[in-house]
Design a protein around this motif. Structure first.
Motif, PDB file in Angstrom:
ATOM      1  N   PHE A 159       0.770  -1.237   0.000  1.00 22.18           N
ATOM      2  CA  PHE A 159       0.000   0.000   0.000  1.00 22.18           C
ATOM      3  C   PHE A 159       0.809   1.301   0.000  1.00 22.18           C
ATOM      4  N   GLU A 160       2.110   1.254   0.311  1.00 19.83           N
ATOM      5  CA  GLU A 160       2.820   2.507   0.592  1.00 19.83           C
ATOM      6  C   GLU A 160       3.978   2.824  -0.358  1.00 19.83           C
ATOM      7  N   GLN A 161       4.146   2.069  -1.424  1.00 22.12           N
ATOM      8  CA  GLN A 161       5.303   2.324  -2.286  1.00 22.12           C
ATOM      9  C   GLN A 161       5.262   3.722  -2.895  1.00 22.12           C
ATOM     10  N   GLU A 162       4.089   4.151  -3.350  1.00 17.97           N
ATOM     11  CA  GLU A 162       3.979   5.474  -3.952  1.00 17.97           C
ATOM     12  C   GLU A 162       4.234   6.559  -2.913  1.00 17.97           C
ATOM     13  N   ASN A 163       3.772   6.349  -1.687  1.00 15.17           N
ATOM     14  CA  ASN A 163       4.017   7.316  -0.622  1.00 15.17           C
ATOM     15  C   ASN A 163       5.505   7.432  -0.310  1.00 15.17           C
ATOM     16  N   VAL A 164       6.204   6.302  -0.344  1.00 13.88           N
ATOM     17  CA  VAL A 164       7.657   6.331  -0.131  1.00 13.88           C
ATOM     18  C   VAL A 164       8.327   7.210  -1.184  1.00 13.88           C
ATOM     19  N   ARG A 165       7.910   7.051  -2.434  1.00 13.95           N
ATOM     20  CA  ARG A 165       8.501   7.853  -3.507  1.00 13.95           C
ATOM     21  C   ARG A 165       8.228   9.345  -3.296  1.00 13.95           C
ATOM     22  N   ARG A 216      12.937  -6.401  -0.102  1.00 17.33           N
ATOM     23  CA  ARG A 216      12.328  -5.563  -1.137  1.00 17.33           C
ATOM     24  C   ARG A 216      12.123  -4.131  -0.634  1.00 17.33           C
ATOM     25  N   ILE A 217      11.781  -3.997   0.655  1.00 14.18           N
ATOM     26  CA  ILE A 217      11.592  -2.658   1.223  1.00 14.18           C
ATOM     27  C   ILE A 217      12.924  -1.917   1.271  1.00 14.18           C
ATOM     28  N   GLN A 218      13.983  -2.596   1.697  1.00 13.15           N
ATOM     29  CA  GLN A 218      15.305  -1.971   1.755  1.00 13.15           C
ATOM     30  C   GLN A 218      15.777  -1.547   0.368  1.00 13.15           C
ATOM     31  N   ALA A 219      15.374  -2.303  -0.653  1.00 11.95           N
ATOM     32  CA  ALA A 219      15.753  -1.956  -2.026  1.00 11.95           C
ATOM     33  C   ALA A 219      15.130  -0.637  -2.470  1.00 11.95           C
ATOM     34  N   LEU A 220      14.069  -0.212  -1.795  1.00 13.68           N
ATOM     35  CA  LEU A 220      13.450   1.090  -2.087  1.00 13.68           C
ATOM     36  C   LEU A 220      14.187   2.240  -1.413  1.00 13.68           C
ATOM     37  N   PRO A 246      -8.835   8.886  -2.438  1.00 12.40           N
ATOM     38  CA  PRO A 246      -9.470   7.840  -3.259  1.00 12.40           C
ATOM     39  C   PRO A 246      -8.681   6.543  -3.171  1.00 12.40           C
ATOM     40  N   GLY A 247      -8.468   6.047  -1.951  1.00 13.03           N
ATOM     41  CA  GLY A 247      -7.695   4.832  -1.758  1.00 13.03           C
ATOM     42  C   GLY A 247      -6.203   5.075  -1.905  1.00 13.03           C
ATOM     43  N   VAL A 248      -5.455   3.998  -2.025  1.00 14.97           N
ATOM     44  CA  VAL A 248      -4.004   4.119  -2.152  1.00 14.97           C
ATOM     45  C   VAL A 248      -3.569   4.314  -3.592  1.00 14.97           C
ATOM     46  N   GLY A 249      -4.530   4.320  -4.506  1.00 15.44           N
ATOM     47  CA  GLY A 249      -4.201   4.540  -5.912  1.00 15.44           C
ATOM     48  C   GLY A 249      -4.191   3.252  -6.711  1.00 15.44           C
ATOM     49  N   LEU A 250      -4.948   3.231  -7.754  1.00 14.78           N
ATOM     50  CA  LEU A 250      -5.084   2.055  -8.611  1.00 14.78           C
ATOM     51  C   LEU A 250      -4.095   2.154  -9.763  1.00 14.78           C
ATOM     52  N   ASP A 251      -3.180   1.205  -9.826  1.00 17.71           N
ATOM     53  CA  ASP A 251      -2.149   1.214 -10.873  1.00 17.71           C
ATOM     54  C   ASP A 251      -2.685   0.482 -12.104  1.00 17.71           C
ATOM     55  N   ARG A 252      -3.173   1.250 -13.058  1.00 16.75           N
ATOM     56  CA  ARG A 252      -3.775   0.627 -14.243  1.00 16.75           C
ATOM     57  C   ARG A 252      -2.726   0.195 -15.271  1.00 16.75           C
ATOM     58  N   ARG A 253      -1.457   0.380 -14.936  1.00 16.98           N
ATOM     59  CA  ARG A 253      -0.406  -0.228 -15.754  1.00 16.98           C
ATOM     60  C   ARG A 253      -0.267  -1.710 -15.399  1.00 16.98           C
ATOM     61  N   ARG A 312      -4.190   5.970  -9.815  1.00 19.63           N
ATOM     62  CA  ARG A 312      -3.045   6.302  -8.960  1.00 19.63           C
ATOM     63  C   ARG A 312      -2.611   7.756  -9.089  1.00 19.63           C
ATOM     64  N   THR A 313      -2.819   8.376 -10.250  1.00 19.09           N
ATOM     65  CA  THR A 313      -2.422   9.770 -10.411  1.00 19.09           C
ATOM     66  C   THR A 313      -3.236  10.677  -9.490  1.00 19.09           C
ATOM     67  N   LYS A 314      -4.528  10.355  -9.326  1.00 26.83           N
ATOM     68  CA  LYS A 314      -5.380  11.143  -8.437  1.00 26.83           C
ATOM     69  C   LYS A 314      -5.011  10.903  -6.979  1.00 26.83           C
ATOM     70  N   ALA A 315      -4.721   9.648  -6.635  1.00 31.11           N
ATOM     71  CA  ALA A 315      -4.323   9.337  -5.266  1.00 31.11           C
ATOM     72  C   ALA A 315      -2.991   9.999  -4.927  1.00 31.11           C
ATOM     73  N   ARG A 316      -2.081  10.026  -5.907  1.00 35.16           N
ATOM     74  CA  ARG A 316      -0.783  10.652  -5.656  1.00 35.16           C
ATOM     75  C   ARG A 316      -0.939  12.142  -5.383  1.00 35.16           C
ATOM     76  N   LYS A 317      -1.753  12.828  -6.181  1.00 30.68           N
ATOM     77  CA  LYS A 317      -1.964  14.259  -5.959  1.00 30.68           C
ATOM     78  C   LYS A 317      -2.549  14.518  -4.585  1.00 30.68           C
ATOM     79  N   ALA A 318      -3.488  13.667  -4.176  1.00 31.26           N
ATOM     80  CA  ALA A 318      -4.091  13.835  -2.852  1.00 31.26           C
ATOM     81  C   ALA A 318      -3.057  13.635  -1.751  1.00 31.26           C
ATOM     82  N   MET A 319      -2.193  12.610  -1.895  1.00 31.13           N
ATOM     83  CA  MET A 319      -1.180  12.364  -0.867  1.00 31.13           C
ATOM     84  C   MET A 319      -0.108  13.443  -0.872  1.00 31.13           C
ATOM     85  N   GLU A 320       0.187  14.014  -2.015  1.00 35.17           N
ATOM     86  CA  GLU A 320       1.133  15.132  -2.047  1.00 35.17           C
ATOM     87  C   GLU A 320       0.606  16.306  -1.226  1.00 35.17           C
TER      88      GLU A 320
END
Length: 395
Positions: A18-24, A50-54, A177-184, A371-379
């Protein structure tokens, strides 16, 4: 000024889910990101590498999900406050009920008074919850609000409730809007790919393949689907060309296996266990079944819709955010096996043209959760947090 934030949850797999985008986002803002959780839970997966790799620093604490295991969580609290002091943490973003409890108490218990963000993935005192939930959990949330600088919720019902809580002076409530839906990752598969994957699973072309994704626990309510299948079994046509799979692990597995055997559904129901290929599994299903008693939002439902796979869902505050009965799936009360049986029968009787129309509507319905909308909200959330960090640092 070096900026350090601690993301706090109960289980080691939470961050990767749930938090990879927030980490970025945080790293782009110049924060050193730390993550604390029980690295031994769940026992069937370890995400530490995998977390340390981030670029995230990982810490084990003995936190457990049950608030009634006081000794373990008290030990986790001591570990947490020590961690916050040692690393000079300036902000704590806590998740899950117990993480929210310990994180907010830690935020007010250490020098420097770090800024506290709490994401409520679903209050336990939701509309229609047992009276016990209201009596036990609401007072706790009310009292912890005074230690909360920013409260984040993910559905309209919780947003209304959150705005009534007495947050710390200057505190704010945000709705995401949630943690963001990655449609890729979650997009409709080609017919050729669907056919190949179904063949790998032993699912026939004419079969109605239903799939549930989620931890095996009482809240996920898989039992109602088993009861619905038993209802259909007694009707003309029985369970011909119906297959039901469940992806996930959890403490309820033994009980589910026993119930499947008692209901004589072994030829229909398959427990696939923990899977790392969920997009492939969902993409080749004809519908997903999402019968949870409660959900804050329910990313599994959104991911299914994004792949053009309709959802047979329980009516709860999470699914109400995106499900419309007859438009992108079917909705029934979580304790209505006869309703779920009707839904399965409707899906089985649907012709190809109607299936394709339904699939298109499913994909269209998830646009607000991209995910783009969720990212803007978290920013926006993190900019407010950063402002408070700097303000507190200057004081």
């Amino acid at each position: 000024m070096e900026k350090r934030i601690l993301i706090l949850a109960t289980t080691n797999d939470f961050l990767m889910k749930f938090e990879q985008e927030n980490v970025r986002i945080l790293q782009e803002m110049g924060y050193q990101v730390h993550y604390a959780a029980n690295l031994r839970e769940p026992g069937y997966i370890s995400d530490a590498g995998r977390i340390q790799a981030l670029g995230v620093t990982v810490h084990h604490i003995d936190i457990v999900r049950s608030p009634y295991l006081v000794r373990e969580n008290h030990r986790a609290f001591r570990q947490l406050t020590s961690l916050v002091r040692r690393w000079h943490i300036q902000a704590i973003h806590c998740h899950t009920p117990v993480g929210g409890l310990l994180g907010r108490l830690a935020g007010t218990s250490v020098p420097g008074n770090p800024v506290v963000v709490y994401t409520a993935h679903g209050f336990h005192f939701y509309q229609g919850a047992p009276l016990y939930n209201r009596l036990a959990f609401y007072p706790v949330e009310w009292n912890l609000a005074r230690y909360t600088d920013i409260l984040v919720v993910i559905n309209q019902e919780d947003y209304r409730a959150a705005r009534q809580l007495p947050l710390r002076r200057g505190g704010k409530v945000f709705r995401l809007p949630g943690v963001g839906l990655d449609r890729r990752v979650f997009f409709p598969l080609t017919p050729k790919m669907r056919t190949r994957l179904r063949e790998e699973l032993g699912v026939g072309r004419e079969d109605l393949f239903l799939l549930s994704v989620g931890e095996l626990n009482l809240n996920k309510n898989h039992q109602v689907v088993l009861e619905a299948l038993s209802i259909l079994k007694r009707r003309p046509g029985g369970l011909a060309h119906i297959r039901y799979g469940i992806c996930g692990e959890g403490f309820a597995r033994t009980a589910l296996e026993r119930e499947i055997e008692e209901r004589d559904l072994g030829q229909v129901v398959t427990l696939y266990g923990y899977r790392q290929d969920i997009p492939r599994m969902v993409g080749c299903a004809d519908a997903t079944v999402f019968p949870s008693r409660r959900e804050g939002l329910g990313m599994a439902g959104l991911e299914s819709l994004a792949m053009g796979v309709p959802v047979l869902a329980a009516d709860n505050r999470g699914t109400r955010e995106y499900m419309v009965h007859g438009k992108n799936g079917l909705i029934y009360p979580w304790d209505d096996p006869a309703g779920f049986a009707r839904g399965i029968a409707l899906l089985r009787g649907m012709d190809q043209k109607r299936r394709e129309e339904l699939s298109r509507r499913c994909v269209d319905s998830v646009a607000p959760f991209d995910r783009t909308k969720a990212r803007k909200a978290m920013e926006t959330v993190y900019r407010e947090m950063d402002r408070k960090v700097r303000e507190r640092y200057e004081k």
